[in-house]
Design an enzyme around this catalytic site. Sequence first.
Site, mmCIF file in Angstrom:
data_model
loop_
_atom_site.group_PDB
_atom_site.id
_atom_site.type_symbol
_atom_site.label_atom_id
_atom_site.label_comp_id
_atom_site.label_asym_id
_atom_site.label_seq_id
_atom_site.Cartn_x
_atom_site.Cartn_y
_atom_site.Cartn_z
ATOM 1 N N PHE A 1 0.835 -1.203 0.000
ATOM 2 C CA PHE A 1 0.000 0.000 0.000
ATOM 3 C C PHE A 1 0.870 1.253 0.000
ATOM 4 O O PHE A 1 0.617 2.188 -0.763
ATOM 5 C CB PHE A 1 -0.966 -0.009 1.190
ATOM 6 C CG PHE A 1 -1.963 -1.125 1.095
ATOM 7 C CD1 PHE A 1 -3.073 -1.007 0.280
ATOM 8 C CD2 PHE A 1 -1.772 -2.310 1.781
ATOM 9 C CE1 PHE A 1 -3.985 -2.051 0.155
ATOM 10 C CE2 PHE A 1 -2.673 -3.356 1.672
ATOM 11 C CZ PHE A 1 -3.779 -3.227 0.857
ATOM 12 N N HIS B 1 -1.180 -2.596 7.374
ATOM 13 C CA HIS B 1 -1.697 -1.395 6.699
ATOM 14 C C HIS B 1 -3.161 -1.697 6.367
ATOM 15 O O HIS B 1 -3.452 -2.385 5.387
ATOM 16 C CB HIS B 1 -0.881 -1.080 5.445
ATOM 17 C CG HIS B 1 -1.145 0.287 4.880
ATOM 18 N ND1 HIS B 1 -0.150 1.079 4.364
ATOM 19 C CD2 HIS B 1 -2.304 0.987 4.746
ATOM 20 C CE1 HIS B 1 -0.677 2.234 3.945
ATOM 21 N NE2 HIS B 1 -1.989 2.187 4.160
ATOM 22 N N THR B 2 -4.037 -1.204 7.219
ATOM 23 C CA THR B 2 -5.444 -1.619 7.134
ATOM 24 C C THR B 2 -6.076 -1.159 5.819
ATOM 25 O O THR B 2 -5.695 -0.119 5.269
ATOM 26 C CB THR B 2 -6.219 -1.090 8.358
ATOM 27 O OG1 THR B 2 -7.437 -1.809 8.470
ATOM 28 C CG2 THR B 2 -6.491 0.406 8.273
ATOM 29 N N HIS B 3 -6.994 -1.943 5.308
ATOM 30 C CA HIS B 3 -7.615 -1.647 4.023
ATOM 31 C C HIS B 3 -8.948 -2.373 3.911
ATOM 32 O O HIS B 3 -9.129 -3.442 4.478
ATOM 33 C CB HIS B 3 -6.688 -2.081 2.875
ATOM 34 C CG HIS B 3 -6.266 -3.508 2.948
ATOM 35 N ND1 HIS B 3 -5.248 -3.942 3.778
ATOM 36 C CD2 HIS B 3 -6.730 -4.618 2.325
ATOM 37 C CE1 HIS B 3 -5.103 -5.246 3.645
ATOM 38 N NE2 HIS B 3 -5.989 -5.684 2.772
ATOM 39 N N ALA B 4 -9.860 -1.767 3.172
ATOM 40 C CA ALA B 4 -11.176 -2.370 2.929
ATOM 41 C C ALA B 4 -11.209 -2.978 1.532
ATOM 42 O O ALA B 4 -10.604 -2.442 0.600
ATOM 43 C CB ALA B 4 -12.267 -1.312 3.057
#
Length: 159
Positions: A24, A117-120
């Site tokens: 990311f 690395h947070t993500h939707a």
Amino acid sequence: MKQLWAPWRLEYVSSADEIQGCVFCTAAAGDDEEGLVVHRGTEAFVLLNKFPYASGHVMVAPYRHVGELGDLTDEEALEVHRLISQGLAALAETYAPQGYNIGWNLGRIAGAGIVDHTHAHVVPRWAGDTNFMPVLADVKVLPEHIAETRRKLAAVWPG
Ligand SMILES: [Zn+2]
């Protein structure tokens, strides 16, 4: 003629443990086409999943390298949601899916390939397709090359 194989996904299966750095952060800092970035907001951005479960599988992530969903600022959380909504509009115009799965895989046990690395995920769905978030090694049939998907979605992105 539709492809009956997905070389980029096979590549992932064989090299998932060897990926260096954060995909990311790398995508955010780099070229849109190379990083498969579809759209850039102020606090967050949209990119294609390089190893998708369906054509048009996009991910929305904050620019900031943050692993905990609860650590998103209000501005980041709001823009992530707005970008998800815009993504639905772009996907509807491009692929006319019959439904969507939207979700966060938090932790490896829940299927997250990248945990820090947070993500939707936004996954378009059609009748007769496969289940949401199949296991890592499950190779899917993808009818369109991902670079073409990125170009189409970027071209119709709202706003
Ligand atoms: Zn990162």
